[in-house]
Write a protein that holds these residues in place. Structure first.
Motif, PDB file in Angstrom:
ATOM      1  N   GLY A 107     -30.535-102.358 -43.561  1.00  6.83           N
ATOM      2  CA  GLY A 107     -30.835-102.965 -42.275  1.00  6.83           C
ATOM      3  C   GLY A 107     -31.494-104.323 -42.321  1.00  6.83           C
ATOM      4  O   GLY A 107     -31.765-104.911 -41.281  1.00  6.83           O
ATOM      5  N   ALA A 108     -31.726-104.844 -43.521  1.00  7.33           N
ATOM      6  CA  ALA A 108     -32.433-106.124 -43.656  1.00  7.33           C
ATOM      7  C   ALA A 108     -31.468-107.287 -43.846  1.00  7.33           C
ATOM      8  O   ALA A 108     -30.410-107.156 -44.461  1.00  7.33           O
ATOM      9  CB  ALA A 108     -33.402-106.063 -44.831  1.00  7.33           C
ATOM     10  N   ASP A 109     -31.852-108.437 -43.310  1.00  6.37           N
ATOM     11  CA  ASP A 109     -31.117-109.667 -43.571  1.00  6.37           C
ATOM     12  C   ASP A 109     -31.349-110.079 -45.015  1.00  6.37           C
ATOM     13  O   ASP A 109     -32.387-109.751 -45.604  1.00  6.37           O
ATOM     14  CB  ASP A 109     -31.604-110.777 -42.646  1.00  6.37           C
ATOM     15  CG  ASP A 109     -31.239-110.536 -41.191  1.00  6.37           C
ATOM     16  OD1 ASP A 109     -30.300-109.764 -40.919  1.00  6.37           O
ATOM     17  OD2 ASP A 109     -31.913-111.121 -40.321  1.00  6.37           O
ATOM     18  N   PHE A 110     -30.386-110.811 -45.589  1.00  4.25           N
ATOM     19  CA  PHE A 110     -30.555-111.340 -46.936  1.00  4.25           C
ATOM     20  C   PHE A 110     -30.044-112.766 -46.994  1.00  4.25           C
ATOM     21  O   PHE A 110     -29.210-113.191 -46.191  1.00  4.25           O
ATOM     22  CB  PHE A 110     -29.869-110.462 -47.993  1.00  4.25           C
ATOM     23  CG  PHE A 110     -28.361-110.425 -47.873  1.00  4.25           C
ATOM     24  CD1 PHE A 110     -27.568-111.394 -48.470  1.00  4.25           C
ATOM     25  CD2 PHE A 110     -27.735-109.412 -47.175  1.00  4.25           C
ATOM     26  CE1 PHE A 110     -26.185-111.355 -48.372  1.00  4.25           C
ATOM     27  CE2 PHE A 110     -26.353-109.354 -47.056  1.00  4.25           C
ATOM     28  CZ  PHE A 110     -25.577-110.334 -47.660  1.00  4.25           C
ATOM     29  N   THR A 111     -30.575-113.508 -47.955  1.00  2.00           N
ATOM     30  CA  THR A 111     -30.146-114.876 -48.222  1.00  2.00           C
ATOM     31  C   THR A 111     -29.951-115.017 -49.716  1.00  2.00           C
ATOM     32  O   THR A 111     -30.808-114.615 -50.503  1.00  2.00           O
ATOM     33  CB  THR A 111     -31.203-115.891 -47.741  1.00  2.00           C
ATOM     34  OG1 THR A 111     -31.400-115.727 -46.328  1.00  2.00           O
ATOM     35  CG2 THR A 111     -30.773-117.311 -48.033  1.00  2.00           C
ATOM     36  N   LEU A 112     -28.823-115.598 -50.102  1.00  3.08           N
ATOM     37  CA  LEU A 112     -28.523-115.887 -51.495  1.00  3.08           C
ATOM     38  C   LEU A 112     -28.489-117.397 -51.650  1.00  3.08           C
ATOM     39  O   LEU A 112     -27.946-118.100 -50.797  1.00  3.08           O
ATOM     40  CB  LEU A 112     -27.191-115.266 -51.900  1.00  3.08           C
ATOM     41  CG  LEU A 112     -27.041-113.763 -51.614  1.00  3.08           C
ATOM     42  CD1 LEU A 112     -25.643-113.288 -51.986  1.00  3.08           C
ATOM     43  CD2 LEU A 112     -28.086-112.955 -52.331  1.00  3.08           C
ATOM     44  N   THR A 113     -29.072-117.890 -52.733  1.00  2.97           N
ATOM     45  CA  THR A 113     -29.224-119.334 -52.916  1.00  2.97           C
ATOM     46  C   THR A 113     -28.393-119.835 -54.094  1.00  2.97           C
ATOM     47  O   THR A 113     -27.824-119.055 -54.855  1.00  2.97           O
ATOM     48  CB  THR A 113     -30.702-119.687 -53.152  1.00  2.97           C
ATOM     49  OG1 THR A 113     -31.127-119.117 -54.388  1.00  2.97           O
ATOM     50  CG2 THR A 113     -31.583-119.182 -52.017  1.00  2.97           C
ATOM     51  N   ASP A 114     -28.360-121.157 -54.245  1.00  2.49           N
ATOM     52  CA  ASP A 114     -27.612-121.751 -55.358  1.00  2.49           C
ATOM     53  C   ASP A 114     -28.440-121.808 -56.638  1.00  2.49           C
ATOM     54  O   ASP A 114     -28.013-122.376 -57.628  1.00  2.49           O
ATOM     55  CB  ASP A 114     -27.073-123.130 -54.985  1.00  2.49           C
ATOM     56  CG  ASP A 114     -28.157-124.136 -54.664  1.00  2.49           C
ATOM     57  OD1 ASP A 114     -29.351-123.789 -54.705  1.00  2.49           O
ATOM     58  OD2 ASP A 114     -27.797-125.296 -54.367  1.00  2.49           O
ATOM     59  N   GLY A 115     -29.601-121.230 -56.624  1.00  2.00           N
ATOM     60  CA  GLY A 115     -30.474-121.165 -57.800  1.00  2.00           C
ATOM     61  C   GLY A 115     -31.867-120.797 -57.341  1.00  2.00           C
ATOM     62  O   GLY A 115     -32.157-120.821 -56.141  1.00  2.00           O
ATOM     63  N   PRO A 116     -32.730-120.433 -58.271  1.00  7.68           N
ATOM     64  CA  PRO A 116     -34.101-120.076 -57.880  1.00  7.68           C
ATOM     65  C   PRO A 116     -34.743-121.182 -57.040  1.00  7.68           C
ATOM     66  O   PRO A 116     -34.787-122.338 -57.452  1.00  7.68           O
ATOM     67  CB  PRO A 116     -34.816-119.892 -59.221  1.00  7.68           C
ATOM     68  CG  PRO A 116     -33.713-119.561 -60.181  1.00  7.68           C
ATOM     69  CD  PRO A 116     -32.513-120.343 -59.705  1.00  7.68           C
ATOM     70  N   GLY A 117     -35.168-120.832 -55.836  1.00  7.06           N
ATOM     71  CA  GLY A 117     -35.782-121.805 -54.932  1.00  7.06           C
ATOM     72  C   GLY A 117     -34.805-122.815 -54.372  1.00  7.06           C
ATOM     73  O   GLY A 117     -35.209-123.809 -53.779  1.00  7.06           O
TER      74      GLY A 117
END
Length: 134
Positions: free
Chosen positions: A43-53
């Motif tokens: 049930g939680a939103d997630f965000t994936l990035t192009d690298g740490p931070g």
């Protein structure tokens, strides 16, 4: 003509719990996919990035989790302009490891969206190949 659906399966020399951990734990997701800003949870939103931070690459919501067996996300990437698609993960025990299957549906239909479908297909192929390094 039907809407495009991407389907992929790989056999991994890792038990279902290890594969599940790599699908849901932020610290492990970056080893094969994009790093997550936090662990994935029901049930939680997630965000994936192009690298740490780094910058946001893709995002969505975990719609269903059945640990070590099944997970469904709503999912989008920048070129989809916020249109949500569906990614389903299935894990099945296999002799010596796990069969991991992916189905990505709700993709753009028609000639205008075909380039994006090709890019997503290529991307998933490469990401799943990295799972062999678990």
């Amino acid at each position: 003509m039907t809407d495009p659906i991407l389907q992929k399966s790989v056999y991994l020399k890792a038990d279902p719990q290890t594969v599940w951990d790599h699908l849901t734990q932020a610290t492990l997701m970056g080893k094969w996919f994009h790093p997550a800003t936090e662990d994935l949870s029901q049930g939680a939103d997630f965000t994936l990035t192009d690298g740490p931070g780094g910058d946001r690459m893709c995002w969505g919501r975990v719609e269903d989790m059945q640990p070590t067996h099944y997970m469904r996300w709503s999912f989008t990437v920048g070129p989809l302009d916020g249109v949500m698609t569906t990614v389903e993960w299935r894990l099945e025990p296999a002799i010596g490891g796990t069969r991991l299957s992916l189905e990505h549906s709700g993709l753009p239909a028609g000639a205008d969206g075909f380039g994006l479908v090709l890019a997503l297909d290529k991307g998933w192929h490469g990401f799943l190949l990295r799972m062999h390094e678990l």
